[in-house]
Design a protein around this motif. Structure first.
Motif, mmCIF file in Angstrom:
data_model
loop_
_atom_site.group_PDB
_atom_site.id
_atom_site.type_symbol
_atom_site.label_atom_id
_atom_site.label_comp_id
_atom_site.label_asym_id
_atom_site.label_seq_id
_atom_site.Cartn_x
_atom_site.Cartn_y
_atom_site.Cartn_z
ATOM 1 N N VAL A 44 0.712 -1.425 -0.028
ATOM 2 C CA VAL A 44 -0.093 0.153 -0.157
ATOM 3 C C VAL A 44 0.928 1.346 -0.234
ATOM 4 O O VAL A 44 0.636 2.061 -0.714
ATOM 5 C CB VAL A 44 -0.927 0.149 1.301
ATOM 6 N N GLU A 45 1.958 1.506 1.036
ATOM 7 C CA GLU A 45 2.851 2.356 0.853
ATOM 8 C C GLU A 45 3.458 2.758 -0.402
ATOM 9 O O GLU A 45 3.616 3.853 -0.809
ATOM 10 C CB GLU A 45 3.920 2.191 2.007
ATOM 11 N N ALA A 46 3.940 1.605 -1.075
ATOM 12 C CA ALA A 46 4.752 1.692 -2.226
ATOM 13 C C ALA A 46 3.701 2.325 -3.375
ATOM 14 O O ALA A 46 4.075 3.183 -4.158
ATOM 15 C CB ALA A 46 5.485 0.674 -2.691
ATOM 16 N N MET A 47 2.502 1.676 -3.219
ATOM 17 C CA MET A 47 1.615 1.976 -4.264
ATOM 18 C C MET A 47 1.103 3.658 -4.071
ATOM 19 O O MET A 47 1.058 4.364 -5.113
ATOM 20 C CB MET A 47 0.456 1.297 -4.026
ATOM 21 N N GLN A 48 1.238 4.087 -3.048
ATOM 22 C CA GLN A 48 0.773 5.408 -2.645
ATOM 23 C C GLN A 48 1.917 6.328 -3.349
ATOM 24 O O GLN A 48 1.542 7.353 -3.832
ATOM 25 C CB GLN A 48 0.668 5.692 -1.055
ATOM 26 N N ASN A 49 3.146 6.134 -2.847
ATOM 27 C CA ASN A 49 4.260 6.863 -3.481
ATOM 28 C C ASN A 49 4.490 6.682 -4.927
ATOM 29 O O ASN A 49 4.818 7.919 -5.484
ATOM 30 C CB ASN A 49 5.761 6.351 -2.788
ATOM 31 N N PHE A 50 4.139 5.754 -5.454
ATOM 32 C CA PHE A 50 4.320 5.493 -6.985
ATOM 33 C C PHE A 50 2.928 6.253 -7.609
ATOM 34 O O PHE A 50 3.485 6.972 -8.413
ATOM 35 C CB PHE A 50 3.876 4.040 -7.304
ATOM 36 N N ILE A 51 1.853 6.350 -7.067
ATOM 37 C CA ILE A 51 1.048 7.165 -7.873
ATOM 38 C C ILE A 51 1.069 8.608 -7.624
ATOM 39 O O ILE A 51 0.973 9.572 -8.496
ATOM 40 C CB ILE A 51 -0.399 6.815 -7.348
ATOM 41 N N ALA A 52 1.617 9.101 -6.324
ATOM 42 C CA ALA A 52 1.545 10.356 -6.037
ATOM 43 C C ALA A 52 2.846 11.113 -6.855
ATOM 44 O O ALA A 52 2.668 12.130 -7.025
ATOM 45 C CB ALA A 52 1.791 10.501 -4.474
ATOM 46 N N GLY A 53 3.965 10.051 -7.170
ATOM 47 C CA GLY A 53 4.839 10.809 -8.039
ATOM 48 C C GLY A 53 4.704 11.264 -9.441
ATOM 49 O O GLY A 53 5.317 11.996 -9.993
ATOM 50 N N PHE A 54 3.349 10.801 -9.955
ATOM 51 C CA PHE A 54 3.058 11.141 -11.211
ATOM 52 C C PHE A 54 2.231 12.597 -11.362
ATOM 53 O O PHE A 54 1.994 12.856 -12.455
ATOM 54 C CB PHE A 54 2.308 10.012 -11.742
ATOM 55 N N GLY A 55 2.020 13.163 -10.129
ATOM 56 C CA GLY A 55 1.333 14.378 -10.267
ATOM 57 C C GLY A 55 -0.117 14.120 -10.919
ATOM 58 O O GLY A 55 -0.885 13.187 -10.400
ATOM 59 N N ILE A 56 -0.423 15.253 -11.595
ATOM 60 C CA ILE A 56 -1.930 15.113 -12.077
ATOM 61 C C ILE A 56 -2.077 13.832 -12.954
ATOM 62 O O ILE A 56 -3.243 13.177 -12.974
ATOM 63 C CB ILE A 56 -2.325 16.193 -13.051
ATOM 64 N N TRP A 57 -1.196 13.137 -13.692
ATOM 65 C CA TRP A 57 -1.187 12.053 -14.421
ATOM 66 C C TRP A 57 -1.437 10.840 -13.557
ATOM 67 O O TRP A 57 -1.932 9.682 -13.977
ATOM 68 C CB TRP A 57 0.023 11.639 -14.998
ATOM 69 N N GLY A 58 -1.252 10.965 -12.260
ATOM 70 C CA GLY A 58 -1.567 9.802 -11.188
ATOM 71 C C GLY A 58 -3.238 9.558 -11.398
ATOM 72 O O GLY A 58 -3.405 8.448 -11.099
ATOM 73 N N TYR A 59 -3.867 10.491 -11.646
ATOM 74 C CA TYR A 59 -5.403 10.218 -11.673
ATOM 75 C C TYR A 59 -5.667 9.218 -12.718
ATOM 76 O O TYR A 59 -6.193 8.253 -12.331
ATOM 77 C CB TYR A 59 -6.074 11.475 -12.008
ATOM 78 N N LEU A 60 -5.070 9.331 -13.947
ATOM 79 C CA LEU A 60 -5.312 8.393 -15.120
ATOM 80 C C LEU A 60 -4.610 7.135 -14.785
ATOM 81 O O LEU A 60 -5.420 6.133 -14.811
ATOM 82 C CB LEU A 60 -4.825 9.019 -16.376
ATOM 83 N N ILE A 61 -3.454 7.066 -14.087
ATOM 84 C CA ILE A 61 -2.747 6.018 -13.901
ATOM 85 C C ILE A 61 -3.640 4.949 -12.831
ATOM 86 O O ILE A 61 -3.629 3.881 -12.936
ATOM 87 C CB ILE A 61 -1.258 6.075 -13.371
ATOM 88 N N PHE A 62 -4.065 5.858 -11.937
ATOM 89 C CA PHE A 62 -4.704 5.006 -10.903
ATOM 90 C C PHE A 62 -6.010 4.387 -11.389
ATOM 91 O O PHE A 62 -6.489 3.268 -11.155
ATOM 92 C CB PHE A 62 -5.382 6.052 -9.748
ATOM 93 N N ILE A 63 -6.808 5.141 -12.078
ATOM 94 C CA ILE A 63 -8.071 4.716 -12.954
ATOM 95 C C ILE A 63 -7.657 3.414 -13.787
ATOM 96 O O ILE A 63 -8.302 2.287 -13.581
ATOM 97 C CB ILE A 63 -8.743 5.851 -13.760
ATOM 98 N N LEU A 64 -6.648 3.349 -14.471
ATOM 99 C CA LEU A 64 -6.173 2.173 -15.447
ATOM 100 C C LEU A 64 -5.925 1.036 -14.547
ATOM 101 O O LEU A 64 -6.181 0.083 -14.791
ATOM 102 C CB LEU A 64 -4.915 2.732 -16.078
ATOM 103 N N VAL A 65 -5.034 1.250 -13.447
ATOM 104 C CA VAL A 65 -4.759 0.381 -12.487
ATOM 105 C C VAL A 65 -6.223 -0.443 -11.945
ATOM 106 O O VAL A 65 -6.135 -1.625 -11.727
ATOM 107 C CB VAL A 65 -3.888 0.771 -11.366
ATOM 108 N N PHE A 66 -7.012 0.751 -11.439
ATOM 109 C CA PHE A 66 -8.422 -0.149 -11.010
ATOM 110 C C PHE A 66 -8.983 -0.965 -12.183
ATOM 111 O O PHE A 66 -9.608 -1.854 -11.902
ATOM 112 C CB PHE A 66 -9.023 1.027 -10.708
#
Length: 233
Positions: free
Chosen positions: A38-60
């Motif tokens: 969970v912690e690694a996933m949090q850091n991974f997504i947060a590191g992409f800034g606004i693109w993290g939104y799209l990445i998170f949705i794609l992962v989901f």
């Protein structure tokens, strides 16, 4: 449930190729390992800034398509993006993922799924439930965990349910859980355990309790005996 259609072999080959490509990219970029932390996933997504939104949705979406547990992602969303935005992103990802799995079962790999799950009690019960009770059965099984949630996505794709109705019901029935889990996770990280948080948990519990009454009301009104569809050990 299905008749053989020409070109089904090509669809299966394309599906397998797409799955292999996704897993290959996920493995090389370390996404698979991060899904377990969970912690690694949090850091991974947060590191992409606004693109993290799209990445998170794609992962989901990927989690839904590959029938992986999705609850942890909703918690990560609440922690990473905040209670409200995290809930919205989780709901979007879960809805699109459920819709994607439904379409795969209905159009892309229908024959393969029918063959693989032929005789599977969950698929058989969903098919009979929809045939007898229509969309009411979908609402019941979305709100009451009679069957594994991600398995339902594929099972309903083999039924006569309309795509838009299926997606709309899934969106509405997933909303309470998505927002409550994301909100609670976000609040714990931001404010810690407090009397305010405990009161919020109590309110969330009341909301979930009220939501749980909906399927009981529908079942009673429609004359549906949900015990018939519960999984046997």
């Amino acid at each position: 449930m299905s008749e053989k259609k020409p070109g089904s072999a090509i669809k299966v080959i394309l599906l397998v190729a797409a799955i292999a490509l996704v897993f290959g990219v996920a493995w090389q970029t370390g996404v698979i390992d991060r899904l377990k932390d969970v912690e690694a996933m949090q850091n991974f997504i947060a590191g992409f800034g606004i693109w993290g939104y799209l990445i998170f949705i794609l992962v989901f979406i990927g989690v839904a398509v590959f029938m992986l547990p999705a609850a942890v992602l909703t918690i990560v969303a609440g922690i990473t993006f905040g209670p409200v935005l995290g809930g919205i992103l989780s709901l979007i990802g879960a809805t699109i993922g459920a819709a994607a799995a439904f379409l795969i079962a209905k159009y892309v790999a229908r024959d393969m799924i029918v063959k693989k799950f032929e005789g599977n009690p969950i698929f058989d019960k969903v098919d009979k439930g929809v045939e007898k009770n229509g969309i009411s059965f979908l609402i019941l099984t979305r709100l009451v965990p009679v069957f594994p949630y991600n398995v339902q996505n594929y099972a309903y794709g083999l039924t006569s349910l309309n795509f838009l109705k299926y997606t709309g019901v899934s969106l509405i029935t997933m909303a309470p859980g998505a927002f409550i889990y994301a909100y609670m996770a976000g609040q714990i990280v931001r404010e810690g355990i407090s009397m305010k948080l405990l009161l919020q948990f109590a309110v969330a519990g009341v909301i979930l309790f009220l939501v749980s009454l909906i399927p009981k009301y529908i079942a009673k009104r429609k004359g549906i005996n949900m015990d018939e569809f519960k999984q046997t050990p």
